[in-house]
Write an enzyme that holds these catalytic residues in place. Sequence first.
Site, PDB file in Angstrom:
ATOM      1  CG  ASP A 127       3.255   4.765  -6.063  1.00 42.78           C
ATOM      2  OD1 ASP A 127       4.125   4.713  -5.929  1.00 42.78           O
ATOM      3  OD2 ASP A 127       2.469   4.555  -7.004  1.00 42.78           O
ATOM      4  CB  SER A 128       3.485   9.106  -7.879  1.00 43.90           C
ATOM      5  OG  SER A 128       4.179   8.098  -8.212  1.00 43.90           O
TER       6      SER A 128
END
Length: 271
Positions: free
Chosen positions: A10-11
Amino acid sequence: MDNRPIGVFDSGVGGLTAVRQMQALFPNEDIIYFGDTGRVPYGTRSPETIIQYAKQDVRFLLSKDVKFLIAACGTISSLLPREWSDRLPVPYTGVLDAAAAAAVKATRNGRIGVIGTPATIQSRSYHKRLLALRPDLEIFSNACPMFVPLVENGYVSPDDPVTGTVAEEYLAPLRDAGVDTLILGCTHYPLISGIIDRVMKGTAALIDPGRETVLAAEKRLAAAGLAASPKRKGRSEYYVSDLPENFECALNRFLQPGHVAAAQRIDIENY
Ligand code: DGL
């Protein structure tokens, strides 16, 4: 049986909502998590930049010999081209399909709300998927660009006044539209599900894409003979692209009790 790790990315901290589910439901699996904390948020960037970042994230995880890849990020799931992910050497899934399927199952009145990052909402990925599953649905969506920075900075307690005010602004139109199901189309949002539920006045079932995806992924792993041995105890490793300290705070707040972990910093530009 395959005891190699599952790669989850994920970011930032949002994908931990999937990790938490994985650790609770499938404690025998090893996990390698990458949170691109040096470049978060993704969801306000151009599709080209998001795709370039996602490809680097995938290359990093492949270098760790993962057996399966989960993009625990609505933005990446919406934008990474299927032609690219189909050619990866290991199976890949985003969070869209499982979340959309769960929403279709949950709705009673056929009115589904979708919230996500600007990139996710602009891509209309959830609209397309939901209508492919059930063409008569009415879909109402709203981009919530301020949610990710609020979550990354820890404004997550159910009575937080700042996030509560922002949530009222974003969610009032969906509440007024009478949606009975709301897809939390960004994996950061389950971390503020208490606030979202309060603002929605409990009128909508909240769909957590990380949870739905983990359930679907494990079925796929089992079908492909890639599940880990049931007797073992899984381990998790965490990597980030900026200072580990902030991430570790979130990590130890959000994971299941008893999971205390540290993160290592890597240079994602090398991948
Ligand atoms: N958690 C992500 C998502 O599901 C990314 C949010 C962001 O970086 O903007 O969309």
